[in-house]
Write an enzyme that holds these catalytic residues in place. Structure first.
Site, PDB file in Angstrom:
ATOM      1  N   CYS A  60     -72.565 -36.342 -16.643  1.00  0.00           N
ATOM      2  CA  CYS A  60     -72.405 -37.102 -17.886  1.00  0.00           C
ATOM      3  C   CYS A  60     -71.962 -38.492 -17.441  1.00  0.00           C
ATOM      4  CB  CYS A  60     -71.342 -36.477 -18.779  1.00  0.00           C
ATOM      5  SG  CYS A  60     -70.841 -37.532 -20.169  1.00  0.00           S
ATOM      6  N   CYS A  97     -77.779 -41.604 -20.052  1.00  0.00           N
ATOM      7  CA  CYS A  97     -77.043 -40.516 -20.691  1.00  0.00           C
ATOM      8  C   CYS A  97     -77.744 -39.219 -20.307  1.00  0.00           C
ATOM      9  CB  CYS A  97     -77.093 -40.718 -22.202  1.00  0.00           C
ATOM     10  SG  CYS A  97     -76.429 -39.353 -23.164  1.00  0.00           S
TER      11      CYS A  97
HETATM   12  N1  DGL Z   1     -72.906 -40.085 -21.793  1.00  0.00           N
HETATM   13  C1  DGL Z   1     -73.431 -38.852 -22.283  1.00  0.00           C
HETATM   14  C2  DGL Z   1     -74.054 -38.079 -21.112  1.00  0.00           C
HETATM   15  O1  DGL Z   1     -74.296 -38.629 -20.044  1.00  0.00           O
HETATM   16  C3  DGL Z   1     -72.566 -37.904 -23.046  1.00  0.00           C
HETATM   17  C4  DGL Z   1     -71.601 -38.304 -24.087  1.00  0.00           C
HETATM   18  C5  DGL Z   1     -71.837 -37.647 -25.422  1.00  0.00           C
HETATM   19  O2  DGL Z   1     -71.502 -36.468 -25.622  1.00  0.00           O
HETATM   20  O3  DGL Z   1     -72.380 -38.360 -26.277  1.00  0.00           O
HETATM   21  O4  DGL Z   1     -74.318 -36.907 -21.257  1.00  0.00           O
END
Ligand code: DGL
Length: 264
Positions: A191, A75
């Site tokens: 993301c 993430c």
């Molecule tokens: N998967 C998360 C990232 O790579 C973002 C999603 C969220 O806002 O929780 O930033």
């Protein structure tokens, strides 16, 4: 470390699957625990303090429970906000996911690059420092998306997400100057949720661009840290955990995504 290393893959929801699938390709013999902190989703709309306050103790609990040999913070929002405190607090090796600004700028021909991330990731000094250090003369356009991660979750869950909703989120990434070739040619997917929508991003783009997904590079980093694997054909599988406690209903959607290695 045993012959089947334990790898903990962590995200705020389902986005980390885009990283997990690349890691599984390189280490199909490992044991995986995938943790989606969906009880606190979306991280991108939370403050840095809130995300640190949530993730650092939670990862401590997960390390105590699962004894991973390596943790992948799959993430960008969590990585840019918490990797430093996590590494300071816990001895296990961490592999993070940070915006792939350096390779995108190195490869851009038009020198116009957009970075599409959560609003949390794009406003961080960490991300701005990557641009200062690695833009290499490129014009880097930071785009904070409010809804795209949730749209990706919804789409993977089978909801009907209209093209218009996705188009509106990606539109600010496309910047055109005066000349015919003076326009954005590379968009960093900063993301991990966004590659879940890659087919639609490609289709809805006003002109063709390179969509830069760092997941294969992250997987190579994991493989390097773990050393040589024990080969194929003996995959112990993937265990899915969601902090909301919901019994995950997406097993049939996710399973082919991960080559069938799943036990929900
Ligand atoms: N998967 C998360 C990232 O790579 C973002 C999603 C969220 O806002 O929780 O930033």
């Amino acid at each position: 470390m045993g012959s089947h290393p334990n790898i903990l893959v962590f995200d705020s929801g389902l986005g980390g699957l885009t990283v997990l699938r690349e890691v599984v390709k390189l280490r199909p013999d490992a044991r995986y625990v995938y943790v989606g902190d969906d009880a606190f989703f979306p991280y991108g709309q939370k403050s840095e303090e809130a995300v640190i306050g949530r993730v650092v103790p939670l990862i401590g609990e997960l390390i105590a429970e699962h004894a991973p040999d390596l943790v992948v913070i799959a993430c960008n929002t969590a990585s840019t906000m918490t990797l430093a405190p996590l590494r300071a607090r816990y001895a296990v090796p961490f592999v993070g996911t940070v915006p792939a600004i350096k390779p995108a700028c190195a490869a851009s021909r038009t020198k116009r690059v957009s970075v599409l991330g959560t609003s949390g990731t794009v406003r961080l000094e960490y991300t701005r420092a990557l641009i200062r250090d690695f833009a290499g003369g490129c014009d880097v356009n930071l785009v904070g998306s409010v809804h795209l991660a949730a749209l990706a979750e919804a789409a993977l869950g089978g909801a009907d997400v209209p093209d218009e909703a996705i188009r509106a989120e990606i539109a600010p990434c496309f910047v055109a100057g005066d000349g015919a070739d003076d326009r954005t040619d590379s968009i960093v997917l900063a993301c991990t949720h966004y590659p879940l929508l890659l087919d639609r991003l490609v289709r809805l783009a006003p002109w063709p661009v390179d969509w830069i997904d760092p997941a294969p590079a992250i997987a190579r980093r994991v493989a390097t840290l773990l050393g040589a694997g024990s080969g194929h054909g003996d995959a112990p599988g993937v265990r899915m955990v969601f902090t909301s406690g919901r019994l995950h209903r997406l097993t049939t959607t996710i399973s082919p995504y991960l080559g069938g290695h799943i036990s929900a």
